[in-house]
Design a protein around this motif. Structure first.
Motif, PDB file in Angstrom:
ATOM      1  N   UNK A   1      23.091 -36.854  10.759  1.00  0.00           N
ATOM      2  CA  UNK A   1      23.294 -37.549   9.375  1.00  0.00           C
ATOM      3  C   UNK A   1      22.110 -37.793   8.577  1.00  0.00           C
ATOM      4  N   UNK A   2      22.186 -37.162   7.351  1.00  0.00           N
ATOM      5  CA  UNK A   2      20.692 -37.670   6.615  1.00  0.00           C
ATOM      6  C   UNK A   2      21.291 -37.564   5.451  1.00  0.00           C
ATOM      7  N   UNK A   3      20.571 -38.479   4.107  1.00  0.00           N
ATOM      8  CA  UNK A   3      20.812 -38.165   2.966  1.00  0.00           C
ATOM      9  C   UNK A   3      19.195 -38.938   2.210  1.00  0.00           C
ATOM     10  N   UNK A   4      18.493 -37.068   1.400  1.00  0.00           N
ATOM     11  CA  UNK A   4      17.669 -37.909   1.037  1.00  0.00           C
ATOM     12  C   UNK A   4      16.606 -38.036   1.498  1.00  0.00           C
ATOM     13  N   UNK A   5      16.514 -37.716   3.052  1.00  0.00           N
ATOM     14  CA  UNK A   5      15.555 -37.883   4.368  1.00  0.00           C
ATOM     15  C   UNK A   5      14.969 -36.080   4.053  1.00  0.00           C
ATOM     16  N   UNK A   6      13.482 -35.611   5.067  1.00  0.00           N
ATOM     17  CA  UNK A   6      12.810 -34.865   5.724  1.00  0.00           C
ATOM     18  C   UNK A   6      11.756 -35.407   6.763  1.00  0.00           C
TER      19      UNK A   6
ATOM     20  N   UNK B   1      16.984 -41.557   3.492  1.00  0.00           N
ATOM     21  CA  UNK B   1      14.867 -41.718   3.132  1.00  0.00           C
ATOM     22  C   UNK B   1      14.791 -41.863   4.581  1.00  0.00           C
ATOM     23  N   UNK B   2      13.878 -42.942   4.008  1.00  0.00           N
ATOM     24  CA  UNK B   2      12.730 -43.611   5.488  1.00  0.00           C
ATOM     25  C   UNK B   2      13.870 -43.068   6.436  1.00  0.00           C
ATOM     26  N   UNK B   3      14.886 -43.761   6.336  1.00  0.00           N
ATOM     27  CA  UNK B   3      15.855 -44.344   7.527  1.00  0.00           C
ATOM     28  C   UNK B   3      16.436 -42.705   8.320  1.00  0.00           C
TER      29      UNK B   3
ATOM     30  N   UNK C   1      42.583 -45.164  21.903  1.00  0.00           N
ATOM     31  CA  UNK C   1      41.504 -44.398  22.646  1.00  0.00           C
ATOM     32  C   UNK C   1      40.092 -45.339  21.674  1.00  0.00           C
ATOM     33  N   UNK C   2      39.433 -45.674  22.282  1.00  0.00           N
ATOM     34  CA  UNK C   2      38.074 -46.479  21.970  1.00  0.00           C
ATOM     35  C   UNK C   2      37.804 -45.374  20.815  1.00  0.00           C
ATOM     36  N   UNK C   3      36.476 -46.014  19.753  1.00  0.00           N
ATOM     37  CA  UNK C   3      35.993 -45.111  18.710  1.00  0.00           C
ATOM     38  C   UNK C   3      34.856 -44.148  18.593  1.00  0.00           C
ATOM     39  N   UNK C   4      34.043 -43.782  18.227  1.00  0.00           N
ATOM     40  CA  UNK C   4      33.072 -43.433  18.201  1.00  0.00           C
ATOM     41  C   UNK C   4      32.170 -44.940  17.382  1.00  0.00           C
ATOM     42  N   UNK C   5      30.796 -44.304  17.362  1.00  0.00           N
ATOM     43  CA  UNK C   5      29.870 -45.230  16.626  1.00  0.00           C
ATOM     44  C   UNK C   5      29.069 -44.682  15.979  1.00  0.00           C
ATOM     45  N   UNK C   6      28.969 -44.965  14.901  1.00  0.00           N
ATOM     46  CA  UNK C   6      27.440 -44.918  14.121  1.00  0.00           C
ATOM     47  C   UNK C   6      26.610 -45.430  13.596  1.00  0.00           C
ATOM     48  N   UNK C   7      25.659 -45.601  13.802  1.00  0.00           N
ATOM     49  CA  UNK C   7      24.176 -47.051  13.612  1.00  0.00           C
ATOM     50  C   UNK C   7      23.222 -46.228  12.082  1.00  0.00           C
ATOM     51  N   UNK C   8      22.902 -46.512  11.221  1.00  0.00           N
ATOM     52  CA  UNK C   8      23.307 -46.109  10.465  1.00  0.00           C
ATOM     53  C   UNK C   8      21.951 -46.385   9.573  1.00  0.00           C
ATOM     54  N   UNK C   9      21.101 -46.108   9.954  1.00  0.00           N
ATOM     55  CA  UNK C   9      19.433 -46.586   9.462  1.00  0.00           C
ATOM     56  C   UNK C   9      18.864 -46.215   7.693  1.00  0.00           C
ATOM     57  N   UNK C  10      18.650 -48.246   7.114  1.00  0.00           N
ATOM     58  CA  UNK C  10      18.721 -47.884   5.868  1.00  0.00           C
ATOM     59  C   UNK C  10      17.581 -47.329   5.396  1.00  0.00           C
ATOM     60  N   UNK C  11      17.041 -47.452   4.247  1.00  0.00           N
ATOM     61  CA  UNK C  11      15.317 -47.097   3.206  1.00  0.00           C
ATOM     62  C   UNK C  11      14.427 -47.754   3.967  1.00  0.00           C
TER      63      UNK C  11
END
Length: 326
Positions: free
Chosen positions: A175-180, A153-155, A51-61
């Protein structure tokens, strides 16, 4: 398992040249087959999954090279999650040219927030993904109804503020790391304001107990002096997200700092000089971040019971200093 990546570009119609082009790198599960396309051009076909795959778009700091997130993109692709990293050099503020996650500041003011997206990169990237899914190596291999946004971060803040199915109906969660979601006083918000996030999708917020960058940046939100490294992330979970379905999480990683998700780190850009030293094994911290992210996506967002159990079991990892769920 083999992971490969292909390149694509996306034009942002609302941006002005030369700062109107996003460069994407799309990581996918691959199958080395020895074909002439592979030998001659390096074009490796995708793994033959059912089956097709899910996709993540990851936003950089801001000013963090996307190559520093390649380790995470590869880890996700190994588990059947296609992951998009991207570079967009643009003028976020007058005279400030940077590597940006794509922030639409005009929609991030007291009188405009919540009326329109603040993620100016997302529409262009989604259009590029539809092209990739139409022809070429990854034709019909992407599930464009199962996209996840993530960021650092900012992303990460951009991801949080745009986890909204009313704007992006193809989204499954964030999902995020070091972001608020604290609101900057420079944009006209009152001291110590927190932005409200859309409650209709799940969230995973990850924080590091040694985050010196967030602590040193507290003046942006009205603090007179350096504050907690995780306090505003905790308040994003408690105050900004009014969701209570057992699929939204806040996790603090013991010994991790602001740039624990970045490897390798380029100290010539970004604000690494503000960070505190991490404690413990950086490799173990990254492995934990990758495990939590993968399990959250497959379990909470896509409904895999085994991944959901694995996520729960990961809470026994000694690196998990705190976990809250609602």
């Amino acid at each position: 398992m083999s992971v490969r990546a292909l390149y694509e570009a996306a034009k942002v119609d609302s941006a002005t040249a030369p700062y109107d082009t996003i460069h994407m790198k799309v990581y996918y599960p691959a199958n080395l087959d020895g074909s002439m396309d592979q030998i001659n051009m390096g074009l490796v076909p995708p793994r033959d999954d059912d089956k097709p795959w899910p996709v993540v778009i990851f936003m950089p700091g801001t000013n963090v090279p996307v190559e520093s997130y390649a380790w995470l993109a590869k880890a996700l692709a190994e588990q059947g999650i296609v992951t998009v990293l991207y570079s967009w050099i643009k003028e976020d503020m007058p005279g400030f040219i940077c590597l940006s996650p794509g922030i639409e500041l005009a929609n991030l003011r007291p009188d405009t927030y919540g009326t329109a997206p603040t993620a100016s990169a997302l529409p262009a990237i989604y259009q590029a993904l539809t092209r990739i899914n139409t022809s070429g190596v990854l034709a019909q291999r992407l599930d464009l109804t199962s996209l996840v946004i993530g960021g650092h971060s900012a992303g990460g803040s951009v991801a949080l503020l745009n986890n909204n199915p009313n704007w992006f109906p193809w989204l499954k969660g964030c999902f995020t790391y070091a972001a608020h979601a604290a609101a900057s006083t420079q944009l006209g918000f009152a001291d110590d304001s927190m932005l409200t996030l859309n409650p209709n999708l799940p969230y995973l917020l990850m924080a590091g107990s040694r985050d010196g960058v967030i602590a040193a940046s507290s003046f942006r939100y009205g603090d007179a002096e350096t504050s907690s490294s995780t306090g505003r992330i905790a308040r994003t979970f408690t105050d900004s997200i009014d969701r209570h379905q057992g699929d939204t999480h806040f996790i603090t990683l013991a010994g991790a700092n602001h740039f624990s998700v970045v490897h390798p780190s380029d100290s010539a850009t970004g604000r690494q000089f503000l960070d505190w030293d991490s404690e413990g094994s950086d490799d173990d911290i990254r492995h934990c971040i990758a495990s939590l992210t993968t399990q959250f996506i497959l379990g909470e967002l896509l409904g895999d019971p085994a991944a959901r159990r694995a996520f729960s079991n990961t809470m026994t990892n000694p690196l998990i200093a705190a976990h809250d769920c609602k």
